[in-house]
Design a protein around this motif. Sequence first.
Motif, PDB file in Angstrom:
ATOM      1  N   ASN A   1       0.690  -1.525  -0.357  1.00 13.23           N
ATOM      2  CA  ASN A   1       0.296   0.366  -0.127  1.00 13.23           C
ATOM      3  C   ASN A   1       1.103   1.164  -0.065  1.00 13.23           C
ATOM      4  N   LEU A   2       0.501   2.406  -0.021  1.00 14.45           N
ATOM      5  CA  LEU A   2       1.183   3.659  -0.162  1.00 14.45           C
ATOM      6  C   LEU A   2       1.716   3.626   1.456  1.00 14.45           C
ATOM      7  N   LYS A   3       1.575   3.436   2.282  1.00 13.20           N
ATOM      8  CA  LYS A   3       2.339   3.773   3.379  1.00 13.20           C
ATOM      9  C   LYS A   3       3.595   2.954   3.069  1.00 13.20           C
ATOM     10  N   GLU A   4       3.548   1.393   2.570  1.00 11.64           N
ATOM     11  CA  GLU A   4       4.496   0.937   2.849  1.00 11.64           C
ATOM     12  C   GLU A   4       4.920   1.226   1.770  1.00 11.64           C
ATOM     13  N   ARG A   5       4.725   1.896   0.654  1.00 11.18           N
ATOM     14  CA  ARG A   5       5.580   2.617   0.384  1.00 11.18           C
ATOM     15  C   ARG A   5       6.060   3.774   0.090  1.00 11.18           C
ATOM     16  N   LEU A   6       6.092   4.029   1.003  1.00  8.69           N
ATOM     17  CA  LEU A   6       6.425   5.347   1.715  1.00  8.69           C
ATOM     18  C   LEU A   6       7.851   5.136   2.154  1.00  8.69           C
ATOM     19  N   LEU A   7       7.768   3.621   3.345  1.00 15.06           N
ATOM     20  CA  LEU A   7       8.338   3.370   4.486  1.00 15.06           C
ATOM     21  C   LEU A   7       9.503   2.764   3.465  1.00 15.06           C
ATOM     22  N   ILE A   8       9.310   1.968   2.358  1.00 15.02           N
ATOM     23  CA  ILE A   8      10.516   1.494   1.338  1.00 15.02           C
ATOM     24  C   ILE A   8      11.266   2.539   0.814  1.00 15.02           C
ATOM     25  N   ASP A   9      10.828   3.590   0.625  1.00 16.92           N
ATOM     26  CA  ASP A   9      11.316   4.851  -0.577  1.00 16.92           C
ATOM     27  C   ASP A   9      12.659   5.822   0.970  1.00 16.92           C
ATOM     28  N   MET A  10      11.725   5.998   2.106  1.00 13.94           N
ATOM     29  CA  MET A  10      12.373   6.674   3.003  1.00 13.94           C
ATOM     30  C   MET A  10      13.545   5.435   3.245  1.00 13.94           C
ATOM     31  N   TYR A  11      13.773   4.551   3.794  1.00  6.36           N
ATOM     32  CA  TYR A  11      14.835   3.425   4.159  1.00  6.36           C
ATOM     33  C   TYR A  11      15.828   3.236   2.914  1.00  6.36           C
ATOM     34  N   VAL A  12      15.213   3.004   1.818  1.00  4.73           N
ATOM     35  CA  VAL A  12      15.698   3.079   0.667  1.00  4.73           C
ATOM     36  C   VAL A  12      16.869   4.568   0.553  1.00  4.73           C
ATOM     37  N   GLY A  13      16.273   5.532   0.824  1.00  2.25           N
ATOM     38  CA  GLY A  13      16.918   7.119   0.459  1.00  2.25           C
ATOM     39  C   GLY A  13      18.083   6.515   1.525  1.00  2.25           C
ATOM     40  N   GLY A  14      18.273   5.924   2.653  1.00  2.00           N
ATOM     41  CA  GLY A  14      19.191   6.281   3.569  1.00  2.00           C
ATOM     42  C   GLY A  14      19.969   5.098   2.917  1.00  2.00           C
ATOM     43  N   THR A  15      20.080   4.394   2.472  1.00  2.00           N
ATOM     44  CA  THR A  15      20.551   3.484   2.137  1.00  2.00           C
ATOM     45  C   THR A  15      21.461   3.654   0.368  1.00  2.00           C
ATOM     46  N   THR A  16      21.077   4.690  -0.054  1.00  2.00           N
ATOM     47  CA  THR A  16      21.654   5.370  -1.359  1.00  2.00           C
ATOM     48  C   THR A  16      22.606   5.538  -0.642  1.00  2.00           C
ATOM     49  N   ASP A  17      21.740   6.954   0.059  1.00  2.00           N
ATOM     50  CA  ASP A  17      23.126   7.830   1.065  1.00  2.00           C
ATOM     51  C   ASP A  17      23.903   7.145   1.337  1.00  2.00           C
ATOM     52  N   LEU A  18      23.797   5.535   1.423  1.00  2.05           N
ATOM     53  CA  LEU A  18      25.327   5.519   2.295  1.00  2.05           C
ATOM     54  C   LEU A  18      26.064   4.637   1.224  1.00  2.05           C
ATOM     55  N   LEU A  19      25.861   4.224   0.056  1.00  3.90           N
ATOM     56  CA  LEU A  19      26.036   3.518  -1.019  1.00  3.90           C
ATOM     57  C   LEU A  19      26.857   4.510  -1.748  1.00  3.90           C
ATOM     58  N   GLU A  20      26.141   5.862  -2.176  1.00  2.00           N
ATOM     59  CA  GLU A  20      27.063   7.274  -2.148  1.00  2.00           C
ATOM     60  C   GLU A  20      27.811   7.241  -1.962  1.00  2.00           C
ATOM     61  N   ILE A  21      28.646   6.994  -0.846  1.00  8.40           N
ATOM     62  CA  ILE A  21      29.853   7.030  -0.013  1.00  8.40           C
ATOM     63  C   ILE A  21      30.428   6.428  -0.495  1.00  8.40           C
ATOM     64  N   LEU A  22      30.304   5.183  -0.288  1.00  5.75           N
ATOM     65  CA  LEU A  22      31.615   3.717  -0.942  1.00  5.75           C
ATOM     66  C   LEU A  22      31.786   3.766  -2.754  1.00  5.75           C
ATOM     67  N   ILE A  23      30.781   3.929  -3.280  1.00  3.27           N
ATOM     68  CA  ILE A  23      30.848   3.552  -4.583  1.00  3.27           C
ATOM     69  C   ILE A  23      31.716   4.473  -5.336  1.00  3.27           C
ATOM     70  N   PRO A  24      32.113   6.083  -4.073  1.00  2.00           N
ATOM     71  CA  PRO A  24      33.905   6.262  -5.463  1.00  2.00           C
ATOM     72  C   PRO A  24      35.038   5.922  -5.035  1.00  2.00           C
ATOM     73  N   HIS A  25      34.628   5.127  -3.861  1.00  5.08           N
ATOM     74  CA  HIS A  25      36.240   4.273  -2.951  1.00  5.08           C
ATOM     75  C   HIS A  25      37.255   4.221  -3.751  1.00  5.08           C
ATOM     76  N   ALA A  26      36.631   3.031  -4.935  1.00  4.41           N
ATOM     77  CA  ALA A  26      37.748   3.307  -5.566  1.00  4.41           C
ATOM     78  C   ALA A  26      38.906   3.765  -6.764  1.00  4.41           C
ATOM     79  N   PHE A  27      38.414   5.154  -6.647  1.00  2.64           N
ATOM     80  CA  PHE A  27      38.886   5.843  -7.777  1.00  2.64           C
ATOM     81  C   PHE A  27      39.847   7.085  -7.212  1.00  2.64           C
ATOM     82  N   PHE A  28      39.747   7.043  -5.970  1.00  2.00           N
ATOM     83  CA  PHE A  28      40.846   7.345  -4.608  1.00  2.00           C
ATOM     84  C   PHE A  28      42.521   6.849  -4.758  1.00  2.00           C
TER      85      PHE A  28
END
Length: 229
Positions: free
Chosen positions: A85-112
């Motif tokens: 439902n819409l509420k579960e989708r909202l929660l999923i978007d919020m939680y994915v937003g957090g892990t996306t932020d963390l992954l964005e920190i990880l992704i450029p590691h190889a280029f340093f």
Amino acid sequence: MPGKPKLHYFDGRGRMESIRWLLTAAGIEFDEVFLETREQYEALLKERALLFDQVPMVEMDGMKLVQSRAIMQYIAAKYDLYGKNLKERLLIDMYVGGTTDLLEILIPHAFFSPEDKQKHITIIEQKAKERYFPVYEKILKDHGGKFLVGNQLSWADIQLLEAILMVEEKCACILSDFPGLKEFKQRISEIPTIKAFLQPGSKRKPVSGDKYVATVRTVLQAYYNVKLN
């Protein structure tokens, strides 16, 4: 009948890896076209296959999909990984937003540079332990279920597992203070499609190395050095 999705990206993780995870968890086979030369990339631009002149790009259901978030939202909704439902989708978007932020920190590691890589690992560990993992530990405890949202596997669970494993590659003992996440990792890793993805020989990409970095720089003509601020 539509064919398998076709993924256009480099032979490495980057911003395509989360898409690979999501398709695999859904049990969807896919083909990959690896960008190895500047000419391949320019051909896609000439064909107007890249809406914003960027990859990843996924050919799927007669469309050329771009923008990682939009691609994953489509896949999650199509394969029942986006809540009930819409509420579960909202929660999923919020939680994915957090892990996306963390992954964005990880992704450029190889280029340093080697020196900055050591500093970067310290930043990864700090951010994971102080900002992100405590949140997911509490979510799991408060929810009291096997999954982050509702009572079934969702995009949020899949991306959290991806993030956990990537952080562990840099900080092996990162889950020592997070028993809920440790149990979550073990449980989600046993889901058959995910378990297969974690085995040698799957389409999961290894830690990005010098060859991947050189290819990305050549294809995108990005020869600058990435530095920590």
